[in-house]
Design an enzyme around this catalytic site. Sequence first.
Site, PDB file in Angstrom:
ATOM      1  N   CYS A   1     -46.631   0.216 -59.909  1.00 55.97           N
ATOM      2  CA  CYS A   1     -47.500  -0.665 -59.124  1.00 55.97           C
ATOM      3  C   CYS A   1     -46.700  -1.706 -58.349  1.00 55.97           C
ATOM      4  O   CYS A   1     -45.690  -2.221 -58.814  1.00 55.97           O
ATOM      5  CB  CYS A   1     -48.527  -1.324 -60.026  1.00 55.97           C
ATOM      6  SG  CYS A   1     -49.675  -0.129 -60.752  1.00 55.97           S
TER       7      CYS A   1
ATOM      8  N   ASP B   1     -50.451   1.914 -68.641  1.00 60.02           N
ATOM      9  CA  ASP B   1     -51.130   0.718 -69.125  1.00 60.02           C
ATOM     10  C   ASP B   1     -52.379   0.394 -68.311  1.00 60.02           C
ATOM     11  O   ASP B   1     -53.339  -0.168 -68.841  1.00 60.02           O
ATOM     12  CB  ASP B   1     -50.173  -0.475 -69.087  1.00 60.02           C
ATOM     13  CG  ASP B   1     -49.194  -0.464 -70.245  1.00 60.02           C
ATOM     14  OD1 ASP B   1     -48.994   0.618 -70.835  1.00 60.02           O
ATOM     15  OD2 ASP B   1     -48.625  -1.519 -70.559  1.00 60.02           O
TER      16      ASP B   1
ATOM     17  N   GLU C   1     -52.626  -5.872 -74.008  1.00 59.32           N
ATOM     18  CA  GLU C   1     -52.545  -6.709 -72.813  1.00 59.32           C
ATOM     19  C   GLU C   1     -53.932  -7.224 -72.469  1.00 59.32           C
ATOM     20  O   GLU C   1     -54.922  -6.499 -72.596  1.00 59.32           O
ATOM     21  CB  GLU C   1     -51.984  -5.916 -71.632  1.00 59.32           C
ATOM     22  CG  GLU C   1     -50.514  -5.593 -71.774  1.00 59.32           C
ATOM     23  CD  GLU C   1     -49.934  -4.904 -70.556  1.00 59.32           C
ATOM     24  OE1 GLU C   1     -48.697  -4.824 -70.484  1.00 59.32           O
ATOM     25  OE2 GLU C   1     -50.707  -4.453 -69.686  1.00 59.32           O
TER      26      GLU C   1
ATOM     27  N   SER D   1     -50.573  -8.354 -69.040  1.00 57.05           N
ATOM     28  CA  SER D   1     -50.027  -7.430 -68.060  1.00 57.05           C
ATOM     29  C   SER D   1     -49.126  -8.204 -67.112  1.00 57.05           C
ATOM     30  O   SER D   1     -49.303  -9.404 -66.885  1.00 57.05           O
ATOM     31  CB  SER D   1     -51.169  -6.782 -67.276  1.00 57.05           C
ATOM     32  OG  SER D   1     -50.702  -6.245 -66.064  1.00 57.05           O
TER      33      SER D   1
ATOM     34  N   CYS E   1     -42.272   3.152 -65.740  1.00 56.20           N
ATOM     35  CA  CYS E   1     -43.351   2.207 -66.008  1.00 56.20           C
ATOM     36  C   CYS E   1     -43.184   1.434 -67.314  1.00 56.20           C
ATOM     37  O   CYS E   1     -42.168   1.528 -67.979  1.00 56.20           O
ATOM     38  CB  CYS E   1     -44.693   2.923 -65.901  1.00 56.20           C
ATOM     39  SG  CYS E   1     -45.088   3.321 -64.170  1.00 56.20           S
ATOM     40  N   ASP E   2     -44.233   0.720 -67.679  1.00 56.29           N
ATOM     41  CA  ASP E   2     -44.159  -0.455 -68.537  1.00 56.29           C
ATOM     42  C   ASP E   2     -43.351  -0.324 -69.826  1.00 56.29           C
ATOM     43  O   ASP E   2     -42.474  -1.128 -70.093  1.00 56.29           O
ATOM     44  CB  ASP E   2     -45.575  -0.925 -68.877  1.00 56.29           C
ATOM     45  CG  ASP E   2     -46.297  -1.450 -67.653  1.00 56.29           C
ATOM     46  OD1 ASP E   2     -45.884  -1.128 -66.532  1.00 56.29           O
ATOM     47  OD2 ASP E   2     -47.285  -2.177 -67.806  1.00 56.29           O
ATOM     48  N   LYS E   3     -43.656   0.645 -70.674  1.00 55.00           N
ATOM     49  CA  LYS E   3     -42.953   0.735 -71.958  1.00 55.00           C
ATOM     50  C   LYS E   3     -41.845   1.773 -71.942  1.00 55.00           C
ATOM     51  O   LYS E   3     -41.086   1.881 -72.911  1.00 55.00           O
ATOM     52  CB  LYS E   3     -43.948   1.077 -73.081  1.00 55.00           C
ATOM     53  CG  LYS E   3     -45.118   0.136 -73.175  1.00 55.00           C
ATOM     54  CD  LYS E   3     -44.673  -1.316 -73.276  1.00 55.00           C
ATOM     55  CE  LYS E   3     -45.836  -2.258 -73.122  1.00 55.00           C
ATOM     56  NZ  LYS E   3     -46.459  -2.250 -71.794  1.00 55.00           N
TER      57      LYS E   3
END
EC number: 4.2.1.9
Length: 617
Positions: free
Chosen positions: A197, A82, A497, A523, A123-125
């Site tokens: 992150c 992302d 985002e 985000s 990570c995100d998704k």
Amino acid sequence: MPELRSRTVTHGRNMAGARALMRASGVPGADIGRKPIIAVANSFTEFVPGHTHLAPVGRIVSEAVTAAGGIPREFNTIAVDDGIAMGHGGMLYSLPSRDLIADSVEYMVEAHCADALICISNCDKITPGMLNAALRLNIPTVFVSGGPMESGRATLVDGTVRTLDLVDAMSEAVNDKISDADILRIEENACPTCGSCSGMFTANSMNCLTEAIGLSLPGNGSVLATHTARKTLYENAARTVLDLTRRYYEQDDDSVLPRNIATPAAFGNAMALDIAMGGSTNTILHLLAAAQEAEVSYGLAEMDALSRSVPCLAKVAPNVAKDRTYYMEDVHRAGGIPALLGELHRGGLLNEDVHSVHSPSLADWLKTWDVRGGSPSKEAVELWHAAPGCVRSAEAFSQSERWDTLDEDAEGGCIRSVEHAYSKDGGLAVLRGNLAVDGCVVKTAGVDESIWTFEGPAVVCESQEEAVQKILTQQVKEGDVVVIRYEGPKGGPGMQEMLYPTSYLKGRGLGKACALVTDGRFSGGTSGLSIGHASPEAAAGGTIALVEDGDRIRIDIPNRSIELLVDDAELTRREQALNGVYAPKNRDRKVSAALKAYAAMATSADKGAVRDVSKLG
């Protein structure tokens, strides 16, 4: 007693071809039909620092599965970064990738009749996509993530030492007071290691929530990617999934199945944790989607009720405590997610009727793993001492540094007790009003309390790009409410985002002087008065489509309201003028066939932005 699912392809003369192919792929003939097949869903990619180190992780997990008596079959999913996709057309693909990941895991597991599943996400998704798949498949499953990145540290030209994360690199880049030389030093040091992150952004929030919901081992959300303790976690996850597999197929114990772990009570505990730790607003979207896959009735109303009773017990970057900024390594030093759960439990804020892949009850879970209460095991105490190496590295388990002491300060440390909470209100809130009839969300942990009530004129933007342009050309002033619409699941499509608009507001010194409202999302790195997920979205006929420049908008976080201060008669006139056409004006955006397919079935954010398959007929 259930039979191994893999018997479908391992037994009978008619499956000789399938067995021949298994032999060709390296499975010993003597194991076929005797040992369970464990699908190892990896998400290694060289695009994403949170996933670059996962290739050897897949091998470690597979070898541990073999040693524990299973047949590992590893495969990969896609993984979108992302941060790299942010701020351009690439972000349109991020949220839709969640469904592709869920589908790909389902396809591989069902096509090959796997008996159980290990999800190596980060990570995100990727974690949400795999979570949806696990709840859909409902076979023994354990999650184990890649782990967080270490926080960055940069020595600026004047000798000042700063701790950093990715968001600092983004926001400081538009701060005219910072020199190019310092920007380069920030860029070079913001992301020093592999891993997700370093703050409580979406990736780490979701990995912590898999702990709280009971589908991963303690430490999953907080052990650093670089630490050797992470390797032990991978091996333990493999052994755990074999234990769950035997309990289900040999002992007829269906309590180990994901849907019997991720119960309404477990979702409630996960959301309580989310609110207490000020997690990413994206977690709301993903928990709503996961609840639907689990066939659990859990929605914004339940989340809203919790947000009124659960206080904020942790402020982790991008949220800032008054005296310092904390990162995931600090959460870990304070006892990780079990410590947060322990504080919530002592405050009477958790449902005790839950179990997990590793513990038969919440009481047993906390007794063993909460260093602030009970009698934590030696293994637990050792785990929470795992510290950052403070050396640039893209390799997993490349260091074994240890904290000399743990942070058990419940009054002034990283994780607070209920009595010494950062704020009585939790870190997330659901707002409702005529601007978002079905709700919208805000990360209150990232909002300065001086602007918890805010009123100002709207600056309307038909896209994220227009918002960025207006912010960078000083068309947004102190006191304004930036409205970004047609960026929802259907209208974007893909629900981008808005990290760049919020980062640029912060970089321009407007982070505490403006609000931003959107039907898109934010985000996990976003802070400030950033209100997203406005539902219904503009493309679905939501009121946000009717806002005009200069309209006044009132935001009241304490009373959970958001109002467009325009009378009903005028709103009706504007709605009639649109004549049923809800589309952005003068927006030049290429939308691919893949994105159009997503948009055709996408629901608004209050439903988790999931696909409405009933539209297929």
